[in-house]
Design a protein around this motif. Structure first.
Motif, PDB file in Angstrom:
ATOM      1  N   GLU A 155       0.830  -1.212   0.000  1.00 33.34           N
ATOM      2  CA  GLU A 155       0.000   0.000   0.000  1.00 33.34           C
ATOM      3  C   GLU A 155       0.859   1.254   0.000  1.00 33.34           C
ATOM      4  O   GLU A 155       0.531   2.250  -0.632  1.00 33.34           O
ATOM      5  CB  GLU A 155      -0.914   0.054   1.245  1.00 33.34           C
ATOM      6  N   GLY A 156       1.970   1.216   0.723  1.00 32.25           N
ATOM      7  CA  GLY A 156       2.834   2.370   0.860  1.00 32.25           C
ATOM      8  C   GLY A 156       3.699   2.657  -0.350  1.00 32.25           C
ATOM      9  O   GLY A 156       4.328   3.720  -0.430  1.00 32.25           O
ATOM     10  N   GLU A 157       3.730   1.747  -1.293  1.00 29.06           N
ATOM     11  CA  GLU A 157       4.550   1.949  -2.486  1.00 29.06           C
ATOM     12  C   GLU A 157       3.887   2.890  -3.483  1.00 29.06           C
ATOM     13  O   GLU A 157       4.547   3.438  -4.345  1.00 29.06           O
ATOM     14  CB  GLU A 157       4.871   0.608  -3.149  1.00 29.06           C
ATOM     15  N   VAL A 158       2.583   3.074  -3.373  1.00 25.78           N
ATOM     16  CA  VAL A 158       1.861   4.011  -4.239  1.00 25.78           C
ATOM     17  C   VAL A 158       2.083   5.418  -3.686  1.00 25.78           C
ATOM     18  O   VAL A 158       1.812   5.679  -2.520  1.00 25.78           O
ATOM     19  CB  VAL A 158       0.349   3.675  -4.277  1.00 25.78           C
ATOM     20  N   LYS A 159       2.607   6.296  -4.518  1.00 28.70           N
ATOM     21  CA  LYS A 159       2.892   7.675  -4.093  1.00 28.70           C
ATOM     22  C   LYS A 159       2.122   8.646  -4.983  1.00 28.70           C
ATOM     23  O   LYS A 159       2.220   8.589  -6.204  1.00 28.70           O
ATOM     24  CB  LYS A 159       4.387   7.994  -4.221  1.00 28.70           C
ATOM     25  N   ASN A 160       1.329   9.513  -4.363  1.00 31.06           N
ATOM     26  CA  ASN A 160       0.524  10.503  -5.097  1.00 31.06           C
ATOM     27  C   ASN A 160      -0.312   9.841  -6.193  1.00 31.06           C
ATOM     28  O   ASN A 160      -0.420  10.359  -7.299  1.00 31.06           O
ATOM     29  CB  ASN A 160       1.419  11.599  -5.693  1.00 31.06           C
ATOM     30  N   GLY A 161      -0.850   8.681  -5.887  1.00 31.21           N
ATOM     31  CA  GLY A 161      -1.688   7.968  -6.844  1.00 31.21           C
ATOM     32  C   GLY A 161      -0.934   7.238  -7.939  1.00 31.21           C
ATOM     33  O   GLY A 161      -1.542   6.648  -8.828  1.00 31.21           O
ATOM     34  N   GLU A 162       0.387   7.279  -7.894  1.00 27.01           N
ATOM     35  CA  GLU A 162       1.221   6.636  -8.922  1.00 27.01           C
ATOM     36  C   GLU A 162       1.806   5.339  -8.378  1.00 27.01           C
ATOM     37  O   GLU A 162       2.338   5.310  -7.265  1.00 27.01           O
ATOM     38  CB  GLU A 162       2.375   7.561  -9.336  1.00 27.01           C
ATOM     39  N   LEU A 163       1.721   4.292  -9.180  1.00 29.32           N
ATOM     40  CA  LEU A 163       2.323   3.024  -8.805  1.00 29.32           C
ATOM     41  C   LEU A 163       3.844   3.159  -8.790  1.00 29.32           C
ATOM     42  O   LEU A 163       4.410   3.965  -9.529  1.00 29.32           O
ATOM     43  CB  LEU A 163       1.935   1.930  -9.803  1.00 29.32           C
ATOM     44  N   SER A 164       4.488   2.353  -7.970  1.00 26.70           N
ATOM     45  CA  SER A 164       5.953   2.318  -7.980  1.00 26.70           C
ATOM     46  C   SER A 164       6.409   1.681  -9.288  1.00 26.70           C
ATOM     47  O   SER A 164       5.616   1.086 -10.026  1.00 26.70           O
ATOM     48  CB  SER A 164       6.459   1.486  -6.800  1.00 26.70           C
ATOM     49  N   ALA A 165       7.693   1.778  -9.575  1.00 25.44           N
ATOM     50  CA  ALA A 165       8.246   1.160 -10.790  1.00 25.44           C
ATOM     51  C   ALA A 165       7.968  -0.331 -10.809  1.00 25.44           C
ATOM     52  O   ALA A 165       7.598  -0.893 -11.849  1.00 25.44           O
ATOM     53  CB  ALA A 165       9.750   1.426 -10.880  1.00 25.44           C
ATOM     54  N   VAL A 166       8.098  -0.986  -9.665  1.00 29.74           N
ATOM     55  CA  VAL A 166       7.856  -2.438  -9.596  1.00 29.74           C
ATOM     56  C   VAL A 166       6.375  -2.734  -9.827  1.00 29.74           C
ATOM     57  O   VAL A 166       6.025  -3.613 -10.620  1.00 29.74           O
ATOM     58  CB  VAL A 166       8.336  -3.024  -8.254  1.00 29.74           C
ATOM     59  N   GLN A 167       5.510  -2.018  -9.159  1.00 30.08           N
ATOM     60  CA  GLN A 167       4.073  -2.244  -9.344  1.00 30.08           C
ATOM     61  C   GLN A 167       3.667  -2.016 -10.796  1.00 30.08           C
ATOM     62  O   GLN A 167       2.910  -2.811 -11.360  1.00 30.08           O
ATOM     63  CB  GLN A 167       3.270  -1.327  -8.411  1.00 30.08           C
ATOM     64  N   GLN A 168       4.172  -0.947 -11.405  1.00 32.05           N
ATOM     65  CA  GLN A 168       3.837  -0.654 -12.799  1.00 32.05           C
ATOM     66  C   GLN A 168       4.352  -1.754 -13.718  1.00 32.05           C
ATOM     67  O   GLN A 168       3.674  -2.159 -14.665  1.00 32.05           O
ATOM     68  CB  GLN A 168       4.400   0.707 -13.224  1.00 32.05           C
ATOM     69  N   ALA A 169       5.543  -2.256 -13.444  1.00 35.67           N
ATOM     70  CA  ALA A 169       6.110  -3.331 -14.261  1.00 35.67           C
ATOM     71  C   ALA A 169       5.271  -4.599 -14.142  1.00 35.67           C
ATOM     72  O   ALA A 169       5.083  -5.318 -15.135  1.00 35.67           O
ATOM     73  CB  ALA A 169       7.555  -3.600 -13.845  1.00 35.67           C
ATOM     74  N   TYR A 170       4.744  -4.882 -12.975  1.00 35.27           N
ATOM     75  CA  TYR A 170       3.866  -6.046 -12.805  1.00 35.27           C
ATOM     76  C   TYR A 170       2.616  -5.895 -13.671  1.00 35.27           C
ATOM     77  O   TYR A 170       2.175  -6.850 -14.308  1.00 35.27           O
ATOM     78  CB  TYR A 170       3.486  -6.232 -11.331  1.00 35.27           C
ATOM     79  N   VAL A 171       2.060  -4.700 -13.696  1.00 33.14           N
ATOM     80  CA  VAL A 171       0.892  -4.437 -14.541  1.00 33.14           C
ATOM     81  C   VAL A 171       1.272  -4.572 -16.013  1.00 33.14           C
ATOM     82  O   VAL A 171       0.596  -5.259 -16.789  1.00 33.14           O
ATOM     83  CB  VAL A 171       0.304  -3.028 -14.253  1.00 33.14           C
ATOM     84  N   ASN A 172       2.357  -3.934 -16.407  1.00 32.88           N
ATOM     85  CA  ASN A 172       2.774  -3.926 -17.812  1.00 32.88           C
ATOM     86  C   ASN A 172       3.033  -5.318 -18.371  1.00 32.88           C
ATOM     87  O   ASN A 172       2.766  -5.571 -19.544  1.00 32.88           O
ATOM     88  CB  ASN A 172       4.050  -3.087 -17.995  1.00 32.88           C
ATOM     89  N   THR A 173       3.575  -6.196 -17.555  1.00 31.40           N
ATOM     90  CA  THR A 173       3.961  -7.529 -18.031  1.00 31.40           C
ATOM     91  C   THR A 173       2.890  -8.590 -17.777  1.00 31.40           C
ATOM     92  O   THR A 173       3.084  -9.752 -18.131  1.00 31.40           O
ATOM     93  CB  THR A 173       5.279  -7.996 -17.376  1.00 31.40           C
ATOM     94  N   GLY A 174       1.796  -8.213 -17.157  1.00 33.19           N
ATOM     95  CA  GLY A 174       0.742  -9.177 -16.854  1.00 33.19           C
ATOM     96  C   GLY A 174       1.157 -10.173 -15.779  1.00 33.19           C
ATOM     97  O   GLY A 174       0.714 -11.316 -15.775  1.00 33.19           O
ATOM     98  N   ALA A 175       2.000  -9.726 -14.843  1.00 33.61           N
ATOM     99  CA  ALA A 175       2.504 -10.611 -13.802  1.00 33.61           C
ATOM    100  C   ALA A 175       1.504 -10.808 -12.667  1.00 33.61           C
ATOM    101  O   ALA A 175       1.764 -11.575 -11.750  1.00 33.61           O
ATOM    102  CB  ALA A 175       3.819 -10.069 -13.252  1.00 33.61           C
TER     103      ALA A 175
END
Length: 158
Positions: free
Chosen positions: A74-94
């Motif tokens: 939960e704390g990795e989201v900053k100002n409504g933006e996913l962290s680099a790792v979270q975004q990469a999980y979304v981008n790659t369908g992980a």
């Protein structure tokens, strides 16, 4: 016992039963990303970062968190933006069923931060995630997510 710790950047003081696991304390605080899986430190579903180190909270006593800095998904989201790792999980369908995803994200975050500037091999990534089990995947998308997160992390200032 009274403990003081930082969770996702905010200071807290808690009175805890010395028998409580950190997972129990975090779940009581409404941090639902910390999943109760095996309760014996085998599956990694409850992984958070404690002072930057991926840790299974089901086998880490809450009293040991005194003076520590704890980060959850939960704390990795900053100002409504996913962290680099979270975004990469979304981008790659992980992300599949999602139960193990927060723990995997936190273990991945630890690796990306610890090895900043070094490109990890597939074998190094798989070894680094060995403490996190996922029943839905063959881990290929997760490995790709960590590789992409390293690239995204390099592009992110600060």
């Amino acid at each position: 016992m009274m403990i003081n710790c930082t969770i996702n950047g905010r200071r807290y003081q808690f009175t805890v039963d010395p028998r409580w696991s950190l997972m129990e304390l975090l779940r009581q605080q409404g941090l639902s990303s910390v999943k109760q899986g095996c309760s014996v430190g085998e599956c990694g579903a409850c992984t958070v970062l404690i002072d930057g180190i991926a840790t299974d909270t089901c086998i880490y006593l809450a009293v040991w968190a005194d003076g520590k800095s704890i980060r959850t998904a939960e704390g990795e989201v900053k100002n409504g933006e996913l962290s680099a790792v979270q975004q990469a999980y979304v981008n790659t369908g992980a992300v599949q069923c999602g139960f193990c995803t927060p723990g995997l994200v936190m273990a991945s975050t630890s690796m990306v931060e610890r090895f900043r500037g070094k490109r990890l091999t597939e074998q190094e990534i798989r070894r680094g995630l060995a403490g996190n089990l996922c029943r839905c995947t063959g881990y290929s998308a997760i490995v790709k997510a960590v590789q992409q997160a390293q690239l995204l992390d390099e592009e992110t200032p600060g």
